[in-house]
Structures are given as structure tokens and as C-alpha cells.
Scaffold this active site. Structure first.
Site, short mmCIF file in Angstrom:
data_model
loop_
_atom_site.label_atom_id
_atom_site.label_comp_id
_atom_site.label_asym_id
_atom_site.label_seq_id
_atom_site.Cartn_x
_atom_site.Cartn_y
_atom_site.Cartn_z
N SER A 133 43.98 81.41 14.10
CA SER A 133 44.66 80.17 13.70
C SER A 133 44.41 79.76 12.25
O SER A 133 44.68 78.62 11.87
CB SER A 133 44.23 79.04 14.64
N GLU A 134 43.91 80.68 11.44
CA GLU A 134 43.51 80.33 10.07
C GLU A 134 44.64 79.73 9.24
O GLU A 134 44.40 78.87 8.38
CB GLU A 134 42.92 81.56 9.37
#
Length: 261
Positions: A133-134
Site C-alpha cells: 500500500s506504499e
């Protein structure tokens, strides 16, 4: 107290990330302790296989909140050195000379997905969730990217890197991140079955087989040092960029970044 517990049963060593109160999230101590534990077991001829898992409900939730706050306030050089330490952890796990088994007992996000990808075999509980989810923070999964792409393939990585979506254990199995998905109460039995299979192989042959597979896949430890340096520089640059600062600040303050405003 160490952030990582080492236990031994016969020829099997178990590494347990022991920060259940923060879902085994990464900070400097966990990265250092886990790297040191992997190095120790690599040198131990009595160890035939290594199992990696997390204490409590999660496998690893990625970056620790306080650690991220410190990195958000640090300069590019400090962020690069920090990323290199995480990169070395992933590289040492990937090239550990003994077979490794990820016992994925719960959520694995960000760097937690990297750890799973670096293990030779991964067994997950049915309820485990995964995410890279960066991008939601204005960042990228830089230092774990070679290992994740090797595990799930370029096509799947392209989707997951840009969407940051959460995916369930069956999807993780379908794309090759984990090999088996079992009910939570059957997780230990499933890991034991894998360990029984590993116990039937010659330890020297297994070490050579692992190097063979990685080498044929174009991955060597020496080559990865160069890649890790490049990826550490990338994530350091993004962390101090306007978008990275915006995303990190929004995450830490539980607000929305400007691109969602």
C-alpha cells in the site's frame, strides 16, 4: 527485550517477530534483531530449516508508526541508510543457506509481504490479508520489489504496486506469494508437513538447490547489493519529496493527502 525470539526444536529454528502490540511492525530494533538472528542461524550447522512467523494476530504490518515519523523528519541521506538496513534484512533472508518457511498467521503488509516473498515456502492462514500500500503514502515498495516480483511475477506486481489494494490469502496463493492456505487452527500442522518434507533432503544438496534456483532466476547476492543501493536511493528521494512528505504527514495525522482533497 529482543524484538525477535529464537527457539529451536531439533534441527528446526523458529524466528518469531515479537512486537504483537504493534502487529510486528518494523522499526530499527526489529530490523537489527531479525538480521542478526538470520546471520546467527546461517552459521549454525545444527539448523536444517528456519520458520519465520509473527507473535499475536499479525505476521507483520509493515512500517512502525513512530519509525515512520522519524523517517519523515529525516534527511535524504539518513533515509537512504535506513532503507539500506531494511534491504540488507531482505537480502540476507532471501539468500539464507537453509530452507526457510514463512508461517503467515495474519496480516502481512508492506515489508511484511517482502519477508514472505523472501522465504522459500510460505503457508498462510485463511484469514490472512496482504497489501503493498506504499503508493497511498506517496511512496513505493522499493527495497522489497525484486523479491516480490520474483514471487508473484511482473504482471501481478504492476497491478498491486500501483493500486495498493488489500488482497486475501486465496489471491496470494493464486499469484504465487504463498504456496498453501489452510484454516488458522491447521496452520501449525501444515508447517509441520513442510518441515517433514524438508527433513528428508540432504542439507548440502538443499543449500545448493536453493542457490541453483535463485541463480537460474537471475538473482545472486552480489547483484542484489547493487540493486538494493539503487532502490534505497529511490525510496529515500521519495520520502523527502513534496508528495512523500504530504502522504506521510497525512498518514501520521490521520488526514487525507492533497491528491485526495
Amino acid at each position: 527485550m529482543s524484538a525477535v525470539e529464537i527457539s529451536r526444536s531439533g534441527a528446526v529454528a523458529r524466528l518469531t517477530m515479537n512486537r504483537p502490540e504493534v502487529h510486528n511492525a518494523f522499526d530499527d530494533a526489529l530490523i537489527a534483531d531479525l538480521t542478526a538472528a538470520i546471520d546467527e542461524l546461517d552459521r549454525d550447522d545444527a539448523v536444517r530449516a528456519v520458520v519465520l512467523t509473527g507473535a499475536g494476530a499479525s505476521f507483520s504490518a509493515g512500517a512502525d508508526l513512530h519509525w515512520m515519523r522519524g523517517m519523515a523528519n529525516a534527511g535524504e541521506s539518513e533515509n537512504r541508510e535506513d532503507s539500506l538496513r531494511l534491504a540488507r534484512l531482505m537480502r540476507r533472508l532471501q539468500f539464507l543457506s537453509k530452507p526457510t518457511v514463512a508461517r503467515v498467521n495474519g496480516a502481512a503488509f508492506g515489508g511484511g509481504v517482502g519477508l514472505v516473498a523472501c522465504c522459500d515456502i510460505a503457508v498462510a492462514a485463511e484469514g490472512a490479508k496482504f497489501a503493498l500500500s506504499e503508493v497511498k503514502l506517496g511512496l513505493v515498495p522499493a527495497v522489497i520489489s525484486p523479491y516480490v516480483i520474483a514471487a508473484i511475477g511482473l504482471r501481478q506486481a504492476r497491478r498491486l504496486f500501483v493500486t495498493g489494494e488489500v488482497f486475501a490469502a486465496p489471491a496470494a496463493q493464486a499469484m504465487g506469494l504463498v504456496h498453501d492456505v489452510v484454516p488458522a487452527d491447521g496452520l501449525d500442522a501444515a508447517v509441520d508437513r513442510v518441515l517433514d518434507l524438508l527433513g528428508k533432503g540432504g542439507p548440502v544438496a538443499q543449500g545448493e538447490a536453493k542457490k541453483l534456483a535463485l541463480g537460474m532466476g537471475g538473482m545472486t547476492e552480489a547483484a542484489m547489493e547493487t540493486v538494493d543501493a539503487e532502490n534505497a536511493a529511490l525510496i529515500a528521494r521519495l520520502r523527502v519529496s513534496a508528495e512523500g512528505q504530504d502522504g506521510l504527514s497525512a498518514f501520521l495525522s490521520k488526514s487525507h493527502p492533497s491528491w485526495l482533497a
